[in-house]
Design a protein around this motif. Sequence first.
Motif, PDB file in Angstrom:
ATOM      1  N   VAL A 159     -41.351 -26.547  20.182  1.00  0.00           N
ATOM      2  CA  VAL A 159     -40.792 -26.087  18.903  1.00  0.00           C
ATOM      3  C   VAL A 159     -39.682 -25.080  19.179  1.00  0.00           C
ATOM      4  N   PRO A 160     -38.516 -25.234  18.561  1.00  0.00           N
ATOM      5  CA  PRO A 160     -37.436 -24.257  18.785  1.00  0.00           C
ATOM      6  C   PRO A 160     -37.815 -22.856  18.309  1.00  0.00           C
ATOM      7  N   THR A 161     -37.139 -21.876  18.883  1.00  0.00           N
ATOM      8  CA  THR A 161     -37.443 -20.484  18.544  1.00  0.00           C
ATOM      9  C   THR A 161     -37.134 -20.175  17.086  1.00  0.00           C
ATOM     10  N   GLU A 162     -36.038 -20.706  16.579  1.00  0.00           N
ATOM     11  CA  GLU A 162     -35.683 -20.460  15.181  1.00  0.00           C
ATOM     12  C   GLU A 162     -36.734 -21.032  14.231  1.00  0.00           C
ATOM     13  N   GLU A 163     -37.245 -22.224  14.577  1.00  0.00           N
ATOM     14  CA  GLU A 163     -38.280 -22.821  13.739  1.00  0.00           C
ATOM     15  C   GLU A 163     -39.550 -21.993  13.766  1.00  0.00           C
ATOM     16  N   LYS A 164     -39.898 -21.429  14.909  1.00  0.00           N
ATOM     17  CA  LYS A 164     -41.077 -20.561  14.989  1.00  0.00           C
ATOM     18  C   LYS A 164     -40.914 -19.332  14.102  1.00  0.00           C
ATOM     19  N   ARG A 165     -39.732 -18.752  14.120  1.00  0.00           N
ATOM     20  CA  ARG A 165     -39.503 -17.574  13.285  1.00  0.00           C
ATOM     21  C   ARG A 165     -39.620 -17.917  11.810  1.00  0.00           C
ATOM     22  N   ARG A 166     -39.074 -19.058  11.408  1.00  0.00           N
ATOM     23  CA  ARG A 166     -39.165 -19.443   9.995  1.00  0.00           C
ATOM     24  C   ARG A 166     -40.608 -19.716   9.580  1.00  0.00           C
ATOM     25  N   ILE A 167     -41.378 -20.324  10.460  1.00  0.00           N
ATOM     26  CA  ILE A 167     -42.777 -20.613  10.141  1.00  0.00           C
ATOM     27  C   ILE A 167     -43.571 -19.322   9.981  1.00  0.00           C
ATOM     28  N   VAL A 168     -43.383 -18.394  10.907  1.00  0.00           N
ATOM     29  CA  VAL A 168     -44.107 -17.115  10.804  1.00  0.00           C
ATOM     30  C   VAL A 168     -43.661 -16.356   9.554  1.00  0.00           C
ATOM     31  N   GLY A 169     -42.373 -16.362   9.258  1.00  0.00           N
ATOM     32  CA  GLY A 169     -41.879 -15.707   8.051  1.00  0.00           C
ATOM     33  C   GLY A 169     -42.439 -16.332   6.785  1.00  0.00           C
ATOM     34  N   THR A 170     -42.559 -17.667   6.773  1.00  0.00           N
ATOM     35  CA  THR A 170     -43.140 -18.351   5.619  1.00  0.00           C
ATOM     36  C   THR A 170     -44.588 -17.943   5.400  1.00  0.00           C
ATOM     37  N   LEU A 171     -45.370 -17.913   6.480  1.00  0.00           N
ATOM     38  CA  LEU A 171     -46.791 -17.565   6.355  1.00  0.00           C
ATOM     39  C   LEU A 171     -46.980 -16.107   5.941  1.00  0.00           C
ATOM     40  N   VAL A 172     -46.157 -15.222   6.470  1.00  0.00           N
ATOM     41  CA  VAL A 172     -46.259 -13.806   6.076  1.00  0.00           C
ATOM     42  C   VAL A 172     -45.892 -13.629   4.606  1.00  0.00           C
ATOM     43  N   LEU A 173     -44.845 -14.326   4.172  1.00  0.00           N
ATOM     44  CA  LEU A 173     -44.438 -14.233   2.759  1.00  0.00           C
ATOM     45  C   LEU A 173     -45.515 -14.794   1.831  1.00  0.00           C
ATOM     46  N   LEU A 174     -46.123 -15.900   2.209  1.00  0.00           N
ATOM     47  CA  LEU A 174     -47.197 -16.465   1.390  1.00  0.00           C
ATOM     48  C   LEU A 174     -48.406 -15.538   1.328  1.00  0.00           C
ATOM     49  N   LEU A 175     -48.730 -14.930   2.459  1.00  0.00           N
ATOM     50  CA  LEU A 175     -49.880 -14.023   2.485  1.00  0.00           C
ATOM     51  C   LEU A 175     -49.648 -12.801   1.601  1.00  0.00           C
ATOM     52  N   LEU A 176     -48.463 -12.195   1.700  1.00  0.00           N
ATOM     53  CA  LEU A 176     -48.151 -11.029   0.877  1.00  0.00           C
ATOM     54  C   LEU A 176     -48.084 -11.391  -0.605  1.00  0.00           C
ATOM     55  N   ASN A 177     -47.502 -12.536  -0.900  1.00  0.00           N
ATOM     56  CA  ASN A 177     -47.399 -12.959  -2.293  1.00  0.00           C
ATOM     57  C   ASN A 177     -48.780 -13.198  -2.899  1.00  0.00           C
ATOM     58  N   TYR A 178     -49.683 -13.710  -2.100  1.00  0.00           N
ATOM     59  CA  TYR A 178     -51.019 -14.000  -2.611  1.00  0.00           C
ATOM     60  C   TYR A 178     -51.813 -12.728  -2.867  1.00  0.00           C
ATOM     61  N   PHE A 179     -51.899 -11.860  -1.872  1.00  0.00           N
ATOM     62  CA  PHE A 179     -52.781 -10.698  -1.984  1.00  0.00           C
ATOM     63  C   PHE A 179     -52.184  -9.586  -2.854  1.00  0.00           C
ATOM     64  N   LEU A 180     -50.872  -9.473  -2.899  1.00  0.00           N
ATOM     65  CA  LEU A 180     -50.261  -8.385  -3.658  1.00  0.00           C
ATOM     66  C   LEU A 180     -49.890  -8.769  -5.090  1.00  0.00           C
ATOM     67  N   ILE A 181     -49.711 -10.063  -5.361  1.00  0.00           N
ATOM     68  CA  ILE A 181     -49.209 -10.467  -6.682  1.00  0.00           C
ATOM     69  C   ILE A 181     -50.124 -11.492  -7.352  1.00  0.00           C
ATOM     70  N   ASN A 182     -50.352 -12.631  -6.692  1.00  0.00           N
ATOM     71  CA  ASN A 182     -51.048 -13.733  -7.357  1.00  0.00           C
ATOM     72  C   ASN A 182     -52.502 -13.408  -7.676  1.00  0.00           C
ATOM     73  N   LEU A 183     -53.236 -12.928  -6.691  1.00  0.00           N
ATOM     74  CA  LEU A 183     -54.653 -12.641  -6.924  1.00  0.00           C
ATOM     75  C   LEU A 183     -54.861 -11.535  -7.953  1.00  0.00           C
ATOM     76  N   PRO A 184     -54.138 -10.396  -7.895  1.00  0.00           N
ATOM     77  CA  PRO A 184     -54.307  -9.401  -8.979  1.00  0.00           C
ATOM     78  C   PRO A 184     -53.917  -9.924 -10.352  1.00  0.00           C
ATOM     79  N   ALA A 185     -52.874 -10.779 -10.407  1.00  0.00           N
ATOM     80  CA  ALA A 185     -52.459 -11.313 -11.708  1.00  0.00           C
ATOM     81  C   ALA A 185     -53.533 -12.204 -12.314  1.00  0.00           C
ATOM     82  N   ILE A 186     -54.170 -13.039 -11.500  1.00  0.00           N
ATOM     83  CA  ILE A 186     -55.212 -13.926 -12.028  1.00  0.00           C
ATOM     84  C   ILE A 186     -56.440 -13.127 -12.459  1.00  0.00           C
ATOM     85  N   ILE A 187     -56.780 -12.104 -11.700  1.00  0.00           N
ATOM     86  CA  ILE A 187     -57.916 -11.255 -12.097  1.00  0.00           C
ATOM     87  C   ILE A 187     -57.624 -10.574 -13.431  1.00  0.00           C
TER      88      ILE A 187
END
Length: 284
Positions: A159-187
Amino acid sequence: MFEVLIWILICFFLPVTILFFCCACCAGQRYQVPVIYYTNLIISILIYHCMTFFWWEILHGIVERFFYYFAVTASLYFKSCIALERYCFIACPLLDCLRQTKGSVLVCVLVWVLCIVSVGLAVFLYEFVRLIIYAALPAPLFIFCLAGTLKALPAATSVPTEEKRRIVGTLVLLLLNYFLINLPAIILLTLNLYPRFPETLVDFIIIILSLFSSLLDFILFAFMRKGPIDRLLARLCCCSMESNNTGDVTDVSTDRSDHVVRDEGKEETGSHDGRDGEEVESVR
């Protein structure tokens, strides 16, 4: 102020969401997956943006409430599909069923059907606690995908280095969006259905969280294709590598100083031993 936020959501975020939907469809010709999951995510976002205009009916009408919670739950599950696909791309490259067109379409259909059945049972049976349970289900998946991807990065040499960075950035963004925004909003949405809870403040907070969630969903599209985000991620990685290198340099300098002190001590002990030997020979 609450009405102003709703009109901002309808007049600005709704057209931008339609624009991103068109961009995702165009990008799907080059990058089939995970743009397929992102396209379904945009569809769910369009549904609950449209339903936000009927906010007061959502709080009191069953049908409107069903469509709103259905769209929110579907958006959460499609984000989980994106995270799982990104993890399998790094950790399990042979397991490409999530990346194939037939497999991805089947997964999307299953997600829509699951959301219709689960949310329908929770809303029409007035068991709103189930909605919090449905929202909490993707939490272990996001954590597992991020941790497993970080662990499998050194072994993914193809896997190219740029693709690895994008994948890690995607997962970090999804994790932050879920725990900081989506889950509190649904509660808060679930608690807002009970009459004893203060509605005005909660409605305002929910709309604010919806705006931030939509903004992060738009940024998520930048992590799925090559572009300026690669330069930003490269600079961030360079900054982290420079900080690590400075730490290594300080460790090496301290190790060298320790070796120099040890060598000087050895030389001093050797000189003292030589002098003692000379004195013994003179006495003899």
